[in-house]
Design a protein around this motif. Structure first.
Motif: not given
Length: 511
Positions: A188-192, A179-185, A166-174
């Motif tokens: 992160q690219y989406e958040m850049a 997010v689940l099931g996606k590749y982390l890169w 939940k905290a990561m949702e608040d930080i990222s807005g995602l």
């Protein structure tokens, strides 16, 4: 290849893995030091001859395989209390330990029966306890993760996001489901930030994560790193992350703990700006202090003062490497090293008795303007005004001192040739003559030097009956515009009548 027996023996003795050698019948022949430590035995003599096939901690199915000449490996609990109860050998250990055991039959005879057994033992108690503890705490861990104020992310060995709290949702807005099931890169690219969304940035992110998953290590594991991120709403944030590998029942994974440090970064930037501005003010104060030091040097000429002040001005500016200075006064110019006049200029006039007599100027050799107000700071203008004002007051003081010296010269010339006795005596903090004209010798019989040597001589000259009148005059109790008539006793003892006028000079405190 034939191995050196001494080398083999050294490897055997120094190995961190416990090793035992049994003969064909299963009797213990030798053990290394690591094995003695694992089983809590002080000396090999205490267990020599121990029967492998009578070990109650060795499962029966393993015994059967060994007798058939098959190698066996197993992880099982080892009960030291059982060893004690049966008196198998003396041990310092009690309770259960978990052991990883590999038994290998060696050098079979013609019929295929083993002629010896090599047993390799490792104590895995801590690992087993940790694994059991991990299994028991998984539910608690998930609750902790969800309630954490820090963003927590977990990816599997393919780089797929498994956990996004939940905290990561608040930080990222995602949201987690996005997010689940996606590749982390990809995430992160989406958040850049937009300026970092290039094909090169994407490949760098992907290769970095994949290398960490492949090698199970990376130079950035366990270290705090900060990166700029941008939410879908366009808000820029600073995120501090610590990435570390973890081993689970599902395999090797990578986890990260993330924290929004945007507020801290803003504070640090403000602190840096304040510190920078403070350093600039210190430079300006040092410049003003050095100006005072130059001015107060004894015997220094006005021209030398102006030259040195011009030299210390550039280092006090924000960009000293491209700064130059010039002082113009009454047709003369005093310049700093490598001076060159440019259009990027700041100047302050030098006023002497209310009239402009010169100016202090500083220049930049190139444009460094960051705002519409130009390249120079407001505080630098204030500093330059202070320098110009200080120089103006210095020039006024020097001219006043020169006029005073000329006036004193005229006064001394007048006093030296006067028939009347002229003197100046200081009463505090101690009484002393500051000046006695040459006519003192003719009038009193005492030379000026005798007056200087005896500060009380002026009072001693006065007739005792008139001395109180002089004391009143010295105390300012007699009107200055009225003459004072006194009798003086000359050096030869004769008495003369004198008329004198006194002027009392007071200090700043009125004394």
């Amino acid at each position: 290849m034939q191995m050196d027996p001494e080398l083999l023996r050294s490897v055997y003795e120094e190995s961190p893995i416990g090793m035992e050698i049994y003969d064909a019948s299963g009797k213990l022949v030798d053990v290394n030091r690591s094995c003695l430590e694992i089983f809590g035995v002080e000396d090999v003599s205490e267990i020599k001859g121990f029967e492998l096939f009578e070990d109650p901690n060795l499962p029966q199915e393993m015994k059967d395989k060994l007798k058939k000449g098959e190698a066996v490996r197993y992880e099982a609990p080892f009960d030291f209390n059982l060893v004690r109860e049966r008196g198998l050998y003396r041990t310092s250990k009690t309770g259960l330990a978990y052991l990883d055991v590999l038994v290998t039959p060696l050098i079979r005879d013609q019929e295929g029966a083993p002629s010896a057994y090599l047993v390799q033992v490792q104590d895995i108690t801590m690992r087993r306890l940790a694994e059991e503890g991990l299994r028991e705490s998984e539910d608690k861990f998930r609750d902790l993760v969800e309630q954490s104020n820090d963003g927590i992310v977990l990816i599997d060995r393919q780089g797929t996001v498994l956990l996004w709290n939940k905290a990561m949702e608040d930080i990222s807005g995602l949201r987690q489901e996005e997010v689940l099931g996606k590749y982390l890169w990809d995430v992160q690219y989406e958040m850049a930030p937009e300026e970092r969304k290039t094909p090169q940035d994407y490949e760098r992110l992907k290769s970095m994560i994949l290398e960490g998953l492949r090698d199970h290590e990376a130079p950035w594991f366990g270290k705090v790193s900060e990166r700029e991120a941008q939410t879908l709403g366009g808000e820029r944030k600073s995120i501090a992350s610590t990435v570390f590998p973890i081993k689970t029942r599902e395999g090797f994974m990578i986890a990260s703990i993330n924290r929004d440090v945007s507020e801290r970064k803003r504070y640090e930037e403000s602190l840096w700006k304040y510190s920078y501005e403070l350093q600039e003010r210190i430079k300006e104060l040092n410049c003003l202090y050095n100006v005072v030091r130059i001015i107060e040097q004894p015997g220094i000429s006005l021209e030398m003062i102006l030259q040195r002040v011009a030299e210390i001005l550039p280092p006090a500016l924000r960009y000293p490497e491209i700064a130059r200075a010039r002082i113009v006064f009454e047709g003369q110019e005093f310049r700093s090293a490598a001076f060159r006049e440019t259009r990027w200029r700041l100047a302050s006039p030098i006023y002497v008795w209310g009239s402009e007599a010169g100016r202090v100027e500083v220049f930049y050799l190139e444009d460094r303007a960051e705002t519409d107000k130009g390249a120079f700071l407001e505080e630098e203008g204030i500093m330059l005004d202070a320098v110009a004002e200080r120089l103006g007051r210095l020039i006024e003081r020097l001219r006043l001192e020169r006029a005073l010296r000329e006036s004193e010269k005229e006064f001394r010339l007048l006093a030296e040739n006067a028939q009347d006795l002229i003197y100046r005596i200081r009463l505090r903090p101690e009484r002393r003559f500051e000046y006695v004209s040459p006519s003192a010798t003719a009038i009193t019989g005492y030379t000026p030097q005798e007056h200087y040597d005896d500060p009380d001589l002026g009072f001693k000259l006065v007739h005792p009956e008139d001395r109180h009148l002089l004391e009143k005059a010295a105390a300012g109790e007699v009107e200055e515009d009225k003459p004072l008539t006194l009798r003086w006793i000359k050096k030869d003892g004769s008495i003369i009548w004198t008329e004198q006028r006194n002027v009392v000079i007071y200090d700043q405190s009125g004394e």
